[in-house]
Design a protein around this motif. Structure first.
Motif, PDB file in Angstrom:
ATOM      1  N   UNK A 318       0.775  -1.237   0.000  1.00  9.42           N
ATOM      2  CA  UNK A 318       0.000   0.000   0.000  1.00  9.42           C
ATOM      3  C   UNK A 318       0.800   1.277   0.000  1.00  9.42           C
ATOM      4  N   UNK A 319       1.987   1.295  -0.592  1.00  6.15           N
ATOM      5  CA  UNK A 319       2.743   2.541  -0.729  1.00  6.15           C
ATOM      6  C   UNK A 319       1.941   3.534  -1.572  1.00  6.15           C
ATOM      7  N   UNK A 320       2.016   4.793  -1.208  1.00  2.33           N
ATOM      8  CA  UNK A 320       1.418   5.838  -2.030  1.00  2.33           C
ATOM      9  C   UNK A 320       2.535   6.716  -2.587  1.00  2.33           C
ATOM     10  N   UNK A 321       2.232   7.490  -3.623  1.00  6.64           N
ATOM     11  CA  UNK A 321       3.237   8.378  -4.199  1.00  6.64           C
ATOM     12  C   UNK A 321       3.612   9.456  -3.179  1.00  6.64           C
ATOM     13  N   UNK A 322       4.917   9.694  -3.003  1.00  6.06           N
ATOM     14  CA  UNK A 322       5.355  10.665  -1.991  1.00  6.06           C
ATOM     15  C   UNK A 322       5.124  12.123  -2.390  1.00  6.06           C
ATOM     16  N   UNK A 323       4.719  12.352  -3.646  1.00  6.89           N
ATOM     17  CA  UNK A 323       4.445  13.723  -4.071  1.00  6.89           C
ATOM     18  C   UNK A 323       3.439  13.699  -5.211  1.00  6.89           C
ATOM     19  N   UNK A 324       2.882  14.863  -5.489  1.00  7.40           N
ATOM     20  CA  UNK A 324       1.940  14.977  -6.597  1.00  7.40           C
ATOM     21  C   UNK A 324       2.627  15.332  -7.896  1.00  7.40           C
ATOM     22  N   UNK A 353       7.365  20.514  -7.817  1.00 11.25           N
ATOM     23  CA  UNK A 353       7.219  21.260  -6.567  1.00 11.25           C
ATOM     24  C   UNK A 353       6.026  20.811  -5.749  1.00 11.25           C
ATOM     25  N   UNK A 354       5.885  21.387  -4.539  1.00  8.69           N
ATOM     26  CA  UNK A 354       4.748  21.068  -3.686  1.00  8.69           C
ATOM     27  C   UNK A 354       5.137  20.237  -2.474  1.00  8.69           C
ATOM     28  N   UNK A 355       4.133  19.792  -1.705  1.00  8.48           N
ATOM     29  CA  UNK A 355       4.402  19.037  -0.477  1.00  8.48           C
ATOM     30  C   UNK A 355       4.933  17.636  -0.739  1.00  8.48           C
ATOM     31  N   UNK A 356       5.699  17.130   0.244  1.00  2.38           N
ATOM     32  CA  UNK A 356       6.204  15.755   0.222  1.00  2.38           C
ATOM     33  C   UNK A 356       5.553  15.022   1.391  1.00  2.38           C
ATOM     34  N   UNK A 408       0.794   9.421   4.209  1.00  2.00           N
ATOM     35  CA  UNK A 408       0.196  10.626   3.649  1.00  2.00           C
ATOM     36  C   UNK A 408       0.461  11.884   4.452  1.00  2.00           C
ATOM     37  N   UNK A 409       1.108  11.757   5.616  1.00  4.41           N
ATOM     38  CA  UNK A 409       1.426  12.938   6.441  1.00  4.41           C
ATOM     39  C   UNK A 409       2.539  13.741   5.784  1.00  4.41           C
ATOM     40  N   UNK A 410       2.358  15.067   5.695  1.00  2.00           N
ATOM     41  CA  UNK A 410       3.390  15.903   5.076  1.00  2.00           C
ATOM     42  C   UNK A 410       4.627  15.945   5.952  1.00  2.00           C
TER      43      UNK A 410
END
Length: 442
Positions: A318-324, A353-356, A408-410
């Motif tokens: 269940x890994x999610x992408x670390x950024x958009x 760019x953006x949150x990680x 999912x926590x920044x």
């Protein structure tokens, strides 16, 4: 005739030799001088080239020193801001703790008062049950000698009832006040915990920014091949620039040094713990490999097949992408954009760019600065699995070593710190201390 002719030739040669021989010698000397002249001109040209190169180096050094001093001033200003924030947060934390203690004291006083009232009410209730029945109250009224006596006795009964009613009302109000204070104390406790976490993050950012500052100074000193004494003098000179730039009082300067020393010690301990864990994982892996090798070939092949399929099967973790952001570079060998050397790119790059965010929940094992990765975070997810997030914006670290994070926590913001050519996230996955292709986990 022949004799005379030979004699004439010899005489001619003898007379001619004083004239011809110096000419040959002189020609040879001129050639040597020309050669020496050319050699000197070459050496002079080389020397001029070296002087020019040295002057360019010195000019570049002066330019880099000016740029560095500007960066030192900016970083020092940022560091000062963090220290001042920490001071304000710590004062707020102290105020919150004092408020909690005050609320606790008020709660204890109210509880004690409520307990005394309850004891009094219970005593009165027992008295009524044993001595005061409804017929007794009627007898009390009927036994009155006169109207005035009757009114007086009824008034006493009313006063008793009213007094008890007021006690009960006050009792209920105080109980509500206790509940209100307990809720306030709980909210204050939550605020304190949040504030503590913010303070820890700010401390981590402070140490990371100090590490970046030191790294920039040393990089410039190393780039221009300074001697050790020159390098030390250069570092001292930049330290003076930082001190002059700082607006902190001597007390806060000391506090900053104390915080940095404590956090550096904590980060060193975290790195050591990570290294020990990695060493243990490698030992376990080596032991497992040895055990696998000692088994039969068919069993070995099936085990190898199972191990090879592990990454792809881990997609179910269940890994999610670390950024958009969009993927700009994959895992594998490539020409390094800065050094130009063909080497392994140990992760996946995401641009935009953006949150990680954390790809999966886990424990932060490192949050700080590195000259190559810039500001970065490493998270341990258990079972030998770790992830790394690099090149974050200076001061954007939102977590600290030892902190639990959820999926999912920044944890930071995309930047271009460290060895980077543009804003992006460099994302790595480790299995038992070895880098693997993150694509198999996303």
């Amino acid at each position: 005739m022949k004799k005379k002719l030979m004699t004439g030739i010899i005489a001619t040669l003898l007379f001619a030799s004083p004239i011809v021989m110096p000419t040959v010698t002189e020609a040879a000397s001129v050639q040597e001088l020309e050669d020496q002249k050319a050699e000197l001109e070459n050496k002079s040209s080389e020397l001029n080239s070296k002087i020019q190169s040295q002057e360019e180096t010195l000019n570049n050094l002066e330019s880099e020193k000016v740029n560095l001093e500007s960066e030192v001033e900016k970083l020092q200003t940022d560091i000062d801001a963090v220290v001042l924030d920490l001071k304000a947060q710590e004062q707020k934390l102290a105020d919150s703790k004092a408020k909690i203690e005050k609320l606790k004291a008020e709660i204890e006083k109210l509880k004690e008062l409520i307990a005394r009232r309850e004891e009094k009410l219970e005593h009165q209730a027992r008295s009524v049950q044993t001595d005061g029945s409804a017929s007794n109250m009627v007898d009390l009224v009927l036994s009155a000698d006169s109207l005035s006596d009757l009114i007086g006795r009824v008034g006493v009964v009313n006063q008793l009832v009213s007094a008890n009613k007021e006690i009960v009302t006050q009792q209920e109000n105080d109980k509500k006040e206790v509940e209100k204070n307990e809720e306030a104390a709980q909210e204050e406790k939550v605020a304190v915990e949040t504030l503590k976490a913010e303070i820890e993050v700010n401390k981590s950012n402070l140490v990371a920014q100090k590490a970046e500052l030191d790294d920039k100074i040393v990089q410039v000193a190393t780039k221009y091949d300074m001697t050790e004494s020159e390098k030390n003098e250069f570092v001292k000179a930049q330290a003076v620039v930082a001190t002059k730039t700082s607006v902190l009082s001597s007390e806060l300067q000391e506090e900053r040094q104390r915080i940095i020393a404590e956090e550096e010690k904590a980060q060193a301990a975290a790195k050591q713990a990570e290294a020990e864990a990695k060493a243990k994982a490698e030992e376990a892996e080596a032991a497992e490999t040895k055990q696998t090798t000692s088994s039969s070939n068919s069993s070995s092949q099936s085990n190898n097949s199972a191990q090879a399929s592990t990454p792809s099967s881990s997609n179910s973790s269940g890994f999610i992408h670390p950024s958009g952001g969009y993927q700009t570079s994959s895992y594998g060998y490539r020409i390094h954009p800065i050094t130009g050397v063909n080497k392994l790119h140990g992760g996946i790059d995401f641009g935009g760019g953006g949150p990680i965010v954390a790809a999966q929940s886990g424990t932060v094992v490192f949050s700080g600065y590195d000259s190559s990765w810039g500001y970065y975070v490493k998270i341990d997810h258990g079972n030998g699995l770790q992830t790394l997030y690099a090149h974050m914006v200076a001061g954007s670290l939102l977590v600290t070593s030892g902190q639990q994070v959820s999926q999912g926590q920044q944890i930071g913001t995309m930047g271009t710190t460290g060895s980077s050519t543009g804003v992006h996230l460099h994302f790595e996955v480790y299995v038992n201390g070895s880098r693997v292709d993150p694509a198999n986990y996303l």
